[in-house]
Scaffold this motif. Sequence first.
Motif, short mmCIF file in Angstrom:
data_model
loop_
_atom_site.label_atom_id
_atom_site.label_comp_id
_atom_site.label_asym_id
_atom_site.label_seq_id
_atom_site.Cartn_x
_atom_site.Cartn_y
_atom_site.Cartn_z
N TYR A 180 0.83 -1.20 0.00
CA TYR A 180 0.00 0.00 0.00
C TYR A 180 0.86 1.25 0.00
O TYR A 180 0.66 2.18 -0.78
CB TYR A 180 -0.96 0.03 1.20
CG TYR A 180 -1.74 1.33 1.19
CD1 TYR A 180 -2.85 1.47 0.36
CD2 TYR A 180 -1.32 2.43 1.91
CE1 TYR A 180 -3.52 2.68 0.27
CE2 TYR A 180 -1.98 3.65 1.83
CZ TYR A 180 -3.09 3.76 1.01
OH TYR A 180 -3.74 4.96 0.91
N ARG A 181 1.87 1.28 0.89
CA ARG A 181 2.70 2.49 0.99
C ARG A 181 3.48 2.73 -0.30
O ARG A 181 3.64 3.87 -0.74
CB ARG A 181 3.65 2.37 2.19
CG ARG A 181 2.92 2.54 3.54
CD ARG A 181 3.90 2.68 4.70
NE ARG A 181 4.72 1.49 4.85
CZ ARG A 181 4.46 0.50 5.70
NH1 ARG A 181 3.40 0.57 6.50
NH2 ARG A 181 5.25 -0.54 5.77
N TYR A 182 3.93 1.67 -0.93
CA TYR A 182 4.66 1.80 -2.20
C TYR A 182 3.77 2.45 -3.26
O TYR A 182 4.19 3.39 -3.96
CB TYR A 182 5.12 0.42 -2.65
CG TYR A 182 5.74 0.38 -4.02
CD1 TYR A 182 7.07 0.76 -4.22
CD2 TYR A 182 5.01 -0.04 -5.12
CE1 TYR A 182 7.64 0.73 -5.48
CE2 TYR A 182 5.56 -0.08 -6.39
CZ TYR A 182 6.88 0.30 -6.57
OH TYR A 182 7.43 0.27 -7.82
N ALA A 210 1.00 4.22 -2.71
CA ALA A 210 0.59 5.56 -2.28
C ALA A 210 1.68 6.58 -2.57
O ALA A 210 1.41 7.69 -3.04
CB ALA A 210 0.25 5.55 -0.78
N GLU A 211 2.94 6.20 -2.32
CA GLU A 211 4.05 7.12 -2.62
C GLU A 211 4.19 7.34 -4.12
O GLU A 211 4.47 8.44 -4.58
CB GLU A 211 5.36 6.57 -2.04
CG GLU A 211 5.45 6.76 -0.53
CD GLU A 211 6.54 5.91 0.11
OE1 GLU A 211 7.48 5.49 -0.61
OE2 GLU A 211 6.44 5.65 1.33
N ARG A 212 3.97 6.29 -4.87
CA ARG A 212 4.12 6.38 -6.32
C ARG A 212 3.11 7.35 -6.94
O ARG A 212 3.40 8.02 -7.93
CB ARG A 212 3.94 4.99 -6.93
CG ARG A 212 4.28 4.91 -8.39
CD ARG A 212 4.13 3.49 -8.93
NE ARG A 212 4.50 3.46 -10.32
CZ ARG A 212 5.68 3.08 -10.76
NH1 ARG A 212 6.59 2.65 -9.95
NH2 ARG A 212 5.94 3.12 -12.06
N ALA A 216 1.30 9.78 -5.20
CA ALA A 216 1.10 11.06 -4.50
C ALA A 216 1.40 12.21 -5.46
O ALA A 216 2.32 12.10 -6.25
CB ALA A 216 2.01 11.13 -3.28
N PRO A 217 0.66 13.31 -5.43
CA PRO A 217 -0.35 13.67 -4.43
C PRO A 217 -1.73 13.07 -4.68
O PRO A 217 -2.66 13.38 -3.94
CB PRO A 217 -0.42 15.19 -4.55
CG PRO A 217 -0.15 15.43 -6.02
CD PRO A 217 0.85 14.39 -6.42
N GLU A 260 -4.73 10.50 -4.34
CA GLU A 260 -5.09 9.62 -3.22
C GLU A 260 -5.01 8.16 -3.66
O GLU A 260 -5.36 7.82 -4.78
CB GLU A 260 -6.51 9.93 -2.74
CG GLU A 260 -6.93 9.03 -1.58
CD GLU A 260 -8.36 9.26 -1.10
OE1 GLU A 260 -9.04 10.17 -1.63
OE2 GLU A 260 -8.79 8.51 -0.20
N CYS A 261 -4.57 7.32 -2.76
CA CYS A 261 -4.56 5.89 -3.04
C CYS A 261 -5.65 5.21 -2.21
O CYS A 261 -5.51 5.03 -1.00
CB CYS A 261 -3.19 5.29 -2.71
SG CYS A 261 -3.01 3.57 -3.22
N ARG A 303 1.78 8.78 -14.85
CA ARG A 303 1.09 9.77 -14.02
C ARG A 303 -0.23 10.23 -14.64
O ARG A 303 -1.16 10.60 -13.91
CB ARG A 303 1.98 10.98 -13.78
CG ARG A 303 3.26 10.66 -13.00
CD ARG A 303 3.83 11.89 -12.32
NE ARG A 303 3.01 12.30 -11.19
CZ ARG A 303 3.10 11.75 -9.97
NH1 ARG A 303 3.96 10.80 -9.72
NH2 ARG A 303 2.32 12.18 -9.01
N HIS A 349 -3.19 8.71 -13.09
CA HIS A 349 -3.44 8.75 -11.63
C HIS A 349 -4.58 9.68 -11.27
O HIS A 349 -5.30 9.44 -10.30
CB HIS A 349 -2.16 9.17 -10.89
CG HIS A 349 -1.03 8.23 -11.07
ND1 HIS A 349 0.25 8.49 -10.65
CD2 HIS A 349 -0.97 6.99 -11.66
CE1 HIS A 349 1.04 7.46 -10.95
NE2 HIS A 349 0.33 6.56 -11.57
#
Lengths: 372, 372
Positions: free
Chosen positions: A23-25, A27-29, A31-32, A34-35, A210, A213
């Motif tokens: 999840y964190r991977y 979400a960082e990918r 950002a900004p 929302e994941c 991107r 996203h």
Amino acid sequence: MTSDPRRTGALLTIDLAAIAANYRYLAERVAPAECAAVVKADAYGLGADIVAAVLAAAGARTFFVAHLQEGLALRRRLPQARIGIFNGFAADCGEDYVAAALLPVLNHPGEIADWVTLCRQHQKVLPAFLHLDTGMNRLGLTPSELIDLAADPAPFKSIDVQAILSHLACADEGSNPMTAAQAATFRNALARLPRRPASLANSAGIFRGRAYHLDMVRPGIALYGGNPTPEAANPMRHTVRLSSHVIQLRHVDSPQTVGYGATHRFRGKAKIATIPVGYADGYLRALSNRGKVWIAGGPARIVGRVSMDLITVDVSHLADDAAAPGTPVDLIGPQLPVDEVARDAGTVGYEILTGLGPRYARRYVGGDGDPC
Amino acid sequence: MTSDPRRTGALLTIDLAAIAANYRYLAERVAPAECAAVVKADAYGLGADIVAAVLAAAGARTFFVAHLQEGLALRRRLPQARIGIFNGFAADCGEDYVAAALLPVLNHPGEIADWVTLCRQHQKVLPAFLHLDTGMNRLGLTPSELIDLAADPAPFKSIDVQAILSHLACADEGSNPMTAAQAATFRNALARLPRRPASLANSAGIFRGRAYHLDMVRPGIALYGGNPTPEAANPMRHTVRLSSHVIQLRHVDSPQTVGYGATHRFRGKAKIATIPVGYADGYLRALSNRGKVWIAGGPARIVGRVSMDLITVDVSHLADDAAAPGTPVDLIGPQLPVDEVARDAGTVGYEILTGLGPRYARRYVGGDGDPC
């Protein structure tokens, strides 16, 4: 829920730390942007109650499920989360949505009209998601329904449209031009409606760049370790291990056969190990004579049909004591990822995960505190 | 367990009267042989807790499950029944068997030796079943292990061998000579051992004639309505109906496609109804572009891929109001028996039943008292 695989045939180990890391991977990918997190089908078979709490702790604020019933269960677990119901809603269940603060994904004009009615009844601008179809032809407003809504966007005043969604059909096929065409169709549609946050990408869509996203992404399979980039190495961590053990070792010889329908005939001496997992555990019968397991440091192939509670694997290459009763066997694991099992079965990792059977002992590791 | 299909996508109705009638039909057919009942895999997906109680009320005294864990659960429901565990036992779980009075099916000499040890520890002649392999090459004593046991039948003194079992590989293929060969092998083996009740026939074996009934038969699939005589009309009553409803009706036109991977391309105008059931519900992805549902009095075929929570069916032949949102749809039912769904999916009815998903609302009818 038992945790003793001697009583159940197999042990399913679910790595919560890997799910959180995935999840964190993502979400960082993104950002900004929302994941969000898709946890329908019991979090793809891994246990929505536990998995959703882990995802929330990792930062997820928006969750999607398929059915109202799943949303009601998730609400009890996550009092604060934003929860969307992909399969829309039936007008006679409106009070369930309001009471549990669930957001339907409004898929057609009838659902929009019914939600507007509910808003009026409650004298509130109730939140919902809006779904525009861009080529799935499954759910979501059609192009002509979009034109009608654009001509009369009154529902945007009655309803708190928190985001406008669409869904990619072929994002996991890197060369398929349909993905870019869907994105273009979606952008054109968004331009005709009042401005709202937009969401298009599933797991594979996230890795298309991107431009996909937008304001929010909605990964599912990638959270659980499935490869969202099938044409490249898997950037996600594996989350699932399915372990069993040999319950019988057989020496057979030509012209004997094995299993139902006698579909495999031995050409000479062979050794067969029997393992207590079968299609009643979601280990698909399509793996008959095609799948493999990992035993004694290497693969062994399934021979004969997968039966309801048992599979038989060819261990002729192993010494007897390397495949004796009690020998550990992995059916899914580091060397046999879900996607590879799926390929052997002629399906996708999603079906392998969502089919993971209720009979397995389950152990969650890597969460807060000790394994439970 | 919910009983509101508006919240869950579909309703699974299980006819307990039909299951009881199927049991009685088989029991009468094989009398004076005993008719046991196989309730492994949660009674083939239909709910072992409820189904086993119905079968006991219909007269079943002996039950078989696959795993120890299933036996422990069944014992809580049926304090008096004789319960056999097909997958044998691990020596370190012996106390579980004794405490719950469960009978392992002893599948190899190691298990026999371990059970003898347990008998000595308890200073009791504990009951068990013995399994001789006659061609499955999966579990059960091999021919050479049988010879050893015949030469030294001491375990028959330490163990209360309540019955000797074997298992047919091809009984549902009427012309397959393997079935008669297995029966002959079994009779020869029995003649070499101390006389005990014998059991060979599964559902299909029952219909091969009285010679296969011996002292006990062990039907599973026939109890649940699967056809035990695939080359003839099904003598059993259907037990399962899976009902859903349309959640969206779409008008599409060439060259549009539907679903993931865009596997179906329309050649002209068409109507697509979307139904909230998918492979996460055990509705196999192998039914993509192959399965069918029953709507408005006739069949409609699945177009596109089965997805996790949805299927899409071609309803171009229906008027719009005959397939509008809310229209009832059967996925399994009187016109679409389990065996036909299985055929479309390239598998067997067993896999369709054992895969019936946990998300469905479930309703049991035809039991004692009102539907619950």
